[in-house]
Structure formats: structure tokens, C-alpha cells
Scaffold this motif. Structure first.
Motif, PDB file in Angstrom:
ATOM      1  N   ASP A   1      38.940 -46.031  22.820  1.00  0.00           N
ATOM      2  CA  ASP A   1      37.496 -44.773  22.818  1.00  0.00           C
ATOM      3  C   ASP A   1      37.510 -44.328  23.605  1.00  0.00           C
ATOM      4  O   ASP A   1      37.174 -43.395  24.647  1.00  0.00           O
ATOM      5  CB  ASP A   1      36.909 -45.737  22.314  1.00  0.00           C
ATOM      6  CG  ASP A   1      36.958 -45.530  20.492  1.00  0.00           C
ATOM      7  OD1 ASP A   1      37.492 -44.472  19.911  1.00  0.00           O
ATOM      8  OD2 ASP A   1      35.934 -46.899  20.326  1.00  0.00           O
TER       9      ASP A   1
ATOM     10  N   ILE B   1      39.562 -41.365  24.948  1.00  0.00           N
ATOM     11  CA  ILE B   1      40.502 -40.557  24.665  1.00  0.00           C
ATOM     12  C   ILE B   1      38.315 -39.922  24.908  1.00  0.00           C
ATOM     13  O   ILE B   1      38.795 -38.597  25.440  1.00  0.00           O
ATOM     14  CB  ILE B   1      40.113 -40.777  23.120  1.00  0.00           C
ATOM     15  CG1 ILE B   1      41.310 -41.781  22.448  1.00  0.00           C
ATOM     16  CG2 ILE B   1      40.043 -39.844  21.756  1.00  0.00           C
ATOM     17  CD1 ILE B   1      41.415 -42.188  20.874  1.00  0.00           C
TER      18      ILE B   1
ATOM     19  N   SER C   1      39.321 -35.904  26.850  1.00  0.00           N
ATOM     20  CA  SER C   1      38.419 -35.290  26.568  1.00  0.00           C
ATOM     21  C   SER C   1      37.343 -34.326  27.366  1.00  0.00           C
ATOM     22  O   SER C   1      37.288 -32.932  27.493  1.00  0.00           O
ATOM     23  CB  SER C   1      37.511 -35.140  24.927  1.00  0.00           C
ATOM     24  OG  SER C   1      38.524 -35.620  24.300  1.00  0.00           O
TER      25      SER C   1
ATOM     26  N   ARG D   1      44.923 -30.355  21.199  1.00  0.00           N
ATOM     27  CA  ARG D   1      43.553 -30.897  21.792  1.00  0.00           C
ATOM     28  C   ARG D   1      43.777 -32.724  21.392  1.00  0.00           C
ATOM     29  O   ARG D   1      42.855 -33.459  21.783  1.00  0.00           O
ATOM     30  CB  ARG D   1      43.304 -31.216  21.044  1.00  0.00           C
ATOM     31  CG  ARG D   1      42.655 -30.828  18.854  1.00  0.00           C
ATOM     32  CD  ARG D   1      41.655 -30.603  18.741  1.00  0.00           C
ATOM     33  NE  ARG D   1      41.902 -30.825  16.938  1.00  0.00           N
ATOM     34  CZ  ARG D   1      42.050 -31.893  16.341  1.00  0.00           C
ATOM     35  NH1 ARG D   1      41.030 -32.734  16.934  1.00  0.00           N
ATOM     36  NH2 ARG D   1      41.968 -31.890  15.065  1.00  0.00           N
ATOM     37  N   LEU D   2      44.842 -33.214  20.886  1.00  0.00           N
ATOM     38  CA  LEU D   2      44.895 -34.735  20.890  1.00  0.00           C
ATOM     39  C   LEU D   2      45.867 -35.361  21.694  1.00  0.00           C
ATOM     40  O   LEU D   2      47.071 -34.863  22.074  1.00  0.00           O
ATOM     41  CB  LEU D   2      45.494 -34.729  19.528  1.00  0.00           C
ATOM     42  CG  LEU D   2      45.103 -34.589  18.139  1.00  0.00           C
ATOM     43  CD1 LEU D   2      45.580 -35.081  17.023  1.00  0.00           C
ATOM     44  CD2 LEU D   2      43.606 -35.508  18.119  1.00  0.00           C
TER      45      LEU D   2
ATOM     46  N   PHE E   1      42.842 -44.210  14.652  1.00  0.00           N
ATOM     47  CA  PHE E   1      43.137 -43.409  15.627  1.00  0.00           C
ATOM     48  C   PHE E   1      44.259 -42.190  15.429  1.00  0.00           C
ATOM     49  O   PHE E   1      44.336 -41.758  16.477  1.00  0.00           O
ATOM     50  CB  PHE E   1      43.506 -43.701  16.501  1.00  0.00           C
ATOM     51  CG  PHE E   1      42.576 -44.882  17.898  1.00  0.00           C
ATOM     52  CD1 PHE E   1      41.496 -44.310  18.824  1.00  0.00           C
ATOM     53  CD2 PHE E   1      43.303 -46.105  18.085  1.00  0.00           C
ATOM     54  CE1 PHE E   1      40.541 -45.522  19.219  1.00  0.00           C
ATOM     55  CE2 PHE E   1      42.295 -46.655  18.036  1.00  0.00           C
ATOM     56  CZ  PHE E   1      40.969 -46.700  18.520  1.00  0.00           C
TER      57      PHE E   1
ATOM     58  N   ASP F   1      43.363 -39.600  13.459  1.00  0.00           N
ATOM     59  CA  ASP F   1      43.272 -38.713  13.862  1.00  0.00           C
ATOM     60  C   ASP F   1      42.689 -37.654  15.786  1.00  0.00           C
ATOM     61  O   ASP F   1      41.956 -36.582  15.567  1.00  0.00           O
ATOM     62  CB  ASP F   1      42.020 -37.696  13.119  1.00  0.00           C
ATOM     63  CG  ASP F   1      42.737 -37.579  11.153  1.00  0.00           C
ATOM     64  OD1 ASP F   1      44.017 -37.905  11.293  1.00  0.00           O
ATOM     65  OD2 ASP F   1      42.054 -38.040  10.408  1.00  0.00           O
ATOM     66  N   ARG F   2      42.621 -38.461  16.096  1.00  0.00           N
ATOM     67  CA  ARG F   2      42.067 -38.509  17.598  1.00  0.00           C
ATOM     68  C   ARG F   2      43.176 -38.995  18.684  1.00  0.00           C
ATOM     69  O   ARG F   2      43.217 -38.495  19.969  1.00  0.00           O
ATOM     70  CB  ARG F   2      40.995 -39.967  17.470  1.00  0.00           C
ATOM     71  CG  ARG F   2      39.742 -39.417  16.411  1.00  0.00           C
ATOM     72  CD  ARG F   2      38.557 -40.586  16.151  1.00  0.00           C
ATOM     73  NE  ARG F   2      38.264 -41.053  17.544  1.00  0.00           N
ATOM     74  CZ  ARG F   2      37.981 -42.281  18.788  1.00  0.00           C
ATOM     75  NH1 ARG F   2      38.414 -42.784  18.018  1.00  0.00           N
ATOM     76  NH2 ARG F   2      37.232 -41.757  19.789  1.00  0.00           N
ATOM     77  N   VAL F   3      44.210 -39.040  18.271  1.00  0.00           N
ATOM     78  CA  VAL F   3      45.480 -39.442  19.303  1.00  0.00           C
ATOM     79  C   VAL F   3      46.940 -39.026  18.555  1.00  0.00           C
ATOM     80  O   VAL F   3      46.695 -38.521  17.575  1.00  0.00           O
ATOM     81  CB  VAL F   3      45.195 -40.388  19.865  1.00  0.00           C
ATOM     82  CG1 VAL F   3      44.415 -41.175  20.723  1.00  0.00           C
ATOM     83  CG2 VAL F   3      46.124 -41.856  18.588  1.00  0.00           C
TER      84      VAL F   3
ATOM     85  N   HIS G   1      49.165 -42.298  17.578  1.00  0.00           N
ATOM     86  CA  HIS G   1      48.595 -43.394  17.101  1.00  0.00           C
ATOM     87  C   HIS G   1      49.456 -44.460  16.609  1.00  0.00           C
ATOM     88  O   HIS G   1      49.362 -45.770  16.950  1.00  0.00           O
ATOM     89  CB  HIS G   1      48.495 -43.133  15.744  1.00  0.00           C
ATOM     90  CG  HIS G   1      48.630 -42.787  14.846  1.00  0.00           C
ATOM     91  ND1 HIS G   1      49.307 -41.781  14.544  1.00  0.00           N
ATOM     92  CD2 HIS G   1      49.471 -43.627  13.772  1.00  0.00           C
ATOM     93  CE1 HIS G   1      50.294 -41.205  13.061  1.00  0.00           C
ATOM     94  NE2 HIS G   1      50.113 -43.001  12.796  1.00  0.00           N
TER      95      HIS G   1
END
Length: 172
Positions: free
Chosen positions: A109, A112, A116, A127-128, A152, A154-156, A159
Motif C-alpha cells: 500500500d 502504491i 501515485s 495509471r496502475l 491489489f 485494481d490497484r497494480v 497483481h
């Protein structure tokens, strides 16, 4: 081995971007290693800022102007030693796996958030970030990396392979 054959060498097919012209140690050549324009492996060298360059040549003189690439997917890599985390995780704790997952999740986290903040992307499809956390786990058991990565998704961008478990190397 370059001898005095070349004044300027562009070293290709290397991943790491070493864009600043550097004088060769054994010759009078100038060497530049532009590296790949995108991360092709999840390694330390790929995590550096990517560049292209414009080279202007006039006679025997040159001007080399690096230009940072701003449309490259952010890539962060870091290391974590499970035996050194705070608060400590006892390897014989009945909830050791849960505590390892919580510790690693917190670290990812943070990575990430750093990506960002430090690498704002002008392009929605970039963006990821790519995130790689190398985990030295001597004295502990590993966890399922694919299951860990699901949180993760939808965040990296990677994953399924965020974590890379490594044992401490013993020198003889």
C-alpha cells in the motif's frame, strides 16, 4: 575492448537506463546506455527513470540532451526482511501467516501511494503501477503470492507477481 576505434558508443539491449554520457575506463570513448523505454522485467535496473535523448553532432563535438519519458508505467521495487519488521512477527505465532499478509499488504500500500504521488500518469491506461517487493523470509514460511495479489487487482498492473520471496544467502 573498445580501444580507440570509436569516439561514441551507444550500448543497447540493456535494461537499465544510464543516459548520462560517461567516459570509458579503458579507452577514450564516450558511452551511453539508454536502456529499454519500458519495464520489460521486474528488476532493480528497470525501476529507474526511463529516458530518450537528442544528440546533436557538429564536427567532432556533440551535445547530448536527455529527455525523461513521462508516459512510462511507474515501477517501484523494494526489499523487506521479515525477521526485521516492527512490530516483530514470531515465526511460531499461530497467526503468523495473517501477520505476514498484513505486514506485506501495508508495505505494498505504501509503495502504491508513493507511485501515485511521485509518478502522476497523464494516461489512464498507465495509471496502475508495477510493484515488486522482494521479501527475505529466512525462518518463515512463504504465503501464496497469487492469493496475496488478489487484493491489489485494481490497484497494480502485476497483481499476480508483486512478491518475490528470497532466502538469506549464506556465504561460506
Amino acid at each position: 575492448f573498445l580501444g580507440e576505434l570509436f569516439d561514441f558508443v551507444i550500448w543497447c539491449h540493456e535494461h537499465e537506463c544510464l543516459i548520462t554520457p560517461t567516459e570509458s575506463a579503458e579507452a577514450k570513448s564516450i558511452i551511453v546506455q539508454p536502456g529499454s523505454s519500458v519495464a520489460t522485467t521486474l528488476s532493480d535496473g528497470e525501476a529507474k527513470l526511463k529516458h530518450i535523448a537528442v544528440m546533436e553532432i557538429k564536427g567532432t563535438q556533440f551535445n547530448f540532451r536527455p529527455i525523461p519519458l513521462t508516459t512510462v508505467r511507474p515501477f517501484l521495487i523494494d526489499d523487506l526482511v521479515l525477521a526485521d519488521v516492527n512490530p516483530p512477527i514470531p515465526p511460531d505465532d499461530p497467526r503468523v501467516e495473517e501477520k505476514i499478509v498484513a505486514t506485506l499488504s501495508k508495505k505494498v500500500d505504501e509503495m502504491i501511494a508513493t507511485a501515485s504521488r511521485d509518478f502522476p500518469s497523464p494516461s489512464p491506461h498507465l495509471r496502475l503501477p508495477l510493484i515488486r517487493l522482494k521479501v527475505e523470509y529466512t525462518g518463515f514460511r512463504t504465503i501464496n503470492t497469487r492469493r496475496f495479489g488478489q487484493q491489489f487487482i485494481d490497484r497494480v498492473a502485476n497483481h499476480a507477481d508483486i512478491l518475490l520471496f528470497q532466502r538469506k544467502r549464506v556465504t561460506v
